[in-house]
Design an enzyme around this catalytic site. Structure first.
Site, PDB file in Angstrom:
ATOM      1  N   GLU A 180       0.857  -1.197   0.000  1.00 51.83           N
ATOM      2  CA  GLU A 180       0.000   0.000   0.000  1.00 51.83           C
ATOM      3  C   GLU A 180       0.887   1.240   0.000  1.00 51.83           C
ATOM      4  O   GLU A 180       2.079   1.177   0.295  1.00 51.83           O
ATOM      5  CB  GLU A 180      -0.920  -0.127   1.231  1.00 51.83           C
ATOM      6  N   THR A 182       1.880   3.695   1.768  1.00 51.20           N
ATOM      7  CA  THR A 182       2.830   4.169   2.779  1.00 51.20           C
ATOM      8  C   THR A 182       3.926   3.160   3.095  1.00 51.20           C
ATOM      9  O   THR A 182       4.801   3.440   3.902  1.00 51.20           O
ATOM     10  CB  THR A 182       2.105   4.467   4.117  1.00 51.20           C
ATOM     11  N   LYS A 183       3.864   1.990   2.489  1.00 46.39           N
ATOM     12  CA  LYS A 183       4.757   0.924   2.912  1.00 46.39           C
ATOM     13  C   LYS A 183       6.177   1.080   2.336  1.00 46.39           C
ATOM     14  O   LYS A 183       6.390   1.840   1.402  1.00 46.39           O
ATOM     15  CB  LYS A 183       4.177  -0.442   2.510  1.00 46.39           C
ATOM     16  N   HIS A 184       7.125   0.321   2.913  1.00 48.77           N
ATOM     17  CA  HIS A 184       8.530   0.414   2.447  1.00 48.77           C
ATOM     18  C   HIS A 184       8.598   0.250   0.936  1.00 48.77           C
ATOM     19  O   HIS A 184       9.332   0.936   0.250  1.00 48.77           O
ATOM     20  CB  HIS A 184       9.381  -0.710   3.061  1.00 48.77           C
TER      21      HIS A 184
END
Ligand SMILES: Cc1ncc(COP(=O)(O)O)c(C=O)c1O
Length: 404
Positions: A180, A182-184
């Site tokens: 998603e 915001t993920k790394h």
């Protein structure tokens, strides 16, 4: 105050790969090669035999629960400090969420409370590596073996973190990742499961791929043999599934991001370190504790704010002062899942009254999570330029200093 912007997320081959997908005939994983390429590289990088890409880190959880054999009415244990999706995926599998309290310093699942909450109906544990920090996996696995429970690692927030020299992700039976925004590693929306268990990989792929019978642990393309697939007598489906497939565009972006994953993780870790240094001298900003033998990939920096008690400044006021001084927005932690209206109002119970009629989640069932959650501050770590991270952490340092 001038806003300082993060550089673009597109560090590498994203645009080049996207153009290739656009120019091809294959925009779906049923025929294309990008999901395949992403899965192969992901499984290599994350030390697992199998990887299956799906369209979110929630569909991966739902498919994993069904794959490990969670049936209607079974209980699934998950921590009381996490996003809602661990519980909602459990409900979508017609199972009952059971909430386990957390350790007050690491904020991850408390193995002692886990064991207390096991009943004859328990079937699986979802263990969350919160903010990037693995839980106490040895103890959790010991309990899982003792009671014959399946373990799903929810590593949506945790990329390449280690637990006692081992990469997390293959300690449990199966692990779930989210891509998603915001993920790394991000491609907008997306997810991945990894496992060393061929049966589970195949089950997840079939559950997420309409139950096409020719899907396997390794193969997501269903239309390889045109003569067979186009034949009117061909029977396609032998399992009840959903369409959780990842589009080829998304897989192409995710692959380009994966090529840079070490750098992406490193940036978050270094950014978090600046902020930890900035709060070192205070006794009212207490970062998530990382014990010996654990590594944290810092999806975000989780901090317990004790300023209300220690310096007489409310959570909201401290956040406001930080932003006014040029800092980034501090997120509070999501509510304890069972206190969200979707769980408290019990509309989900109508789906399956005989399973849920006696289920309720009163205040007080996980007292540590309930008391810590409102104090938590999540500091941003997804800086793609360390000068910005340093600049922002200096702002925090000066603000904190004012209250020492
Ligand atoms: C711990 C955790 N689990 C599951 C999810 C769900 O992932 P997705 O948003 O990709 O469905 C998230 C993402 O928000 C998460 O942080």
């Amino acid at each position: 105050m001038k806003k300082i912007k993060n550089p673009s997320k597109y560090l590498g081959n994203e645009l080049r790969y996207l153009e290739k997908v656009l120019n091809s005939e294959n925009w779906s994983s049923t025929t294309g090669n990008w999901n395949q390429a992403l899965e192969k590289k992901f499984s290599e990088k994350f030390d697992s035999k199998y990887a299956v890409a799906l369209n979110s880190g929630t569909s991966t959880l739902h498919a994993s629960l069904e794959a490990v054999g969670v049936n209607p009415g079974d209980e699934v244990l998950s921590p009381a400090l996490t996003v809602i999706m661990d519980a909602t995926a459990t409900i979508h599998a017609n199972a009952i969420p059971v909430f386990v309290d957390i350790d007050p310093d690491t904020f991850t699942m408390d193995p002692e409370d886990l064991e207390k909450k096991i009943t004859p109906k328990s079937k699986a544990i979802i263990v969350v590596s919160l903010y990037g920090l693995p839980a106490d996996m040895d103890k959790i696995m010991q309990i899982a073996r003792k009671y014959n429970l399946k373990v799903i690692e929810d590593n949506a927030q945790s990329f390449l973190s280690k637990y006692k020299e081992r990469l997390i992700g293959t300690i449990g039976d199966i692990a779930s990742y989210s891509f998603e925004n915001t993920k790394h590693l991000s491609c907008g929306e997306g997810g991945m499961i990894i496992t060393n268990n061929k049966y589970l990989a195949e089950r997840v792929r079939k559950i997420g791929g309409h139950g096409f019978k020719n899907l396997t642990a390794e193969e997501g393309r269903v239309k390889l043999n045109q003569d067979t697939f186009q034949n009117p007598y061909y029977k396609r489906h032998d399992l009840l599934g959903w369409n959780y497939r990842m589009p080829e565009f998304t897989a192409a972006v995710a692959l380009a991001q994966l090529e840079k994953i070490d750098e992406l993780v490193e940036l978050r870790i270094k950014s978090a370190k600046y902020f930890i240094e900035a709060m070192n001298e205070t006794d009212f900003l207490i970062p998530q504790q990382v014990h010996e033998g654990y590594s944290n990939s810092y999806y975000t920096l989780g901090v317990k704010y004790e300023g209300e008690k220690k310096i007489g400044i409310s959570w909201e006021k401290f956040r406001k002062e930080y932003i006014e001084a040029g800092g980034d927005g501090i997120y509070g932690a999501w509510s304890v899942p069972y206190l969200e209206p979707v769980i408290q109002e019990r509309n989900y119970a109508k789906r399956y009254p005989e399973i849920y009629e006696n289920i309720s989640y009163p205040l007080g069932i996980c007292p540590i999570a309930e008391s810590i959650q409102p104090k938590l501050m999540q500091f941003k770590t997804n800086y793609r330029n360390l000068d910005i991270a340093r600049y922002k952490s200096d702002i925090l340092y000066k603000l904190a200093k004012k209250y020492i």
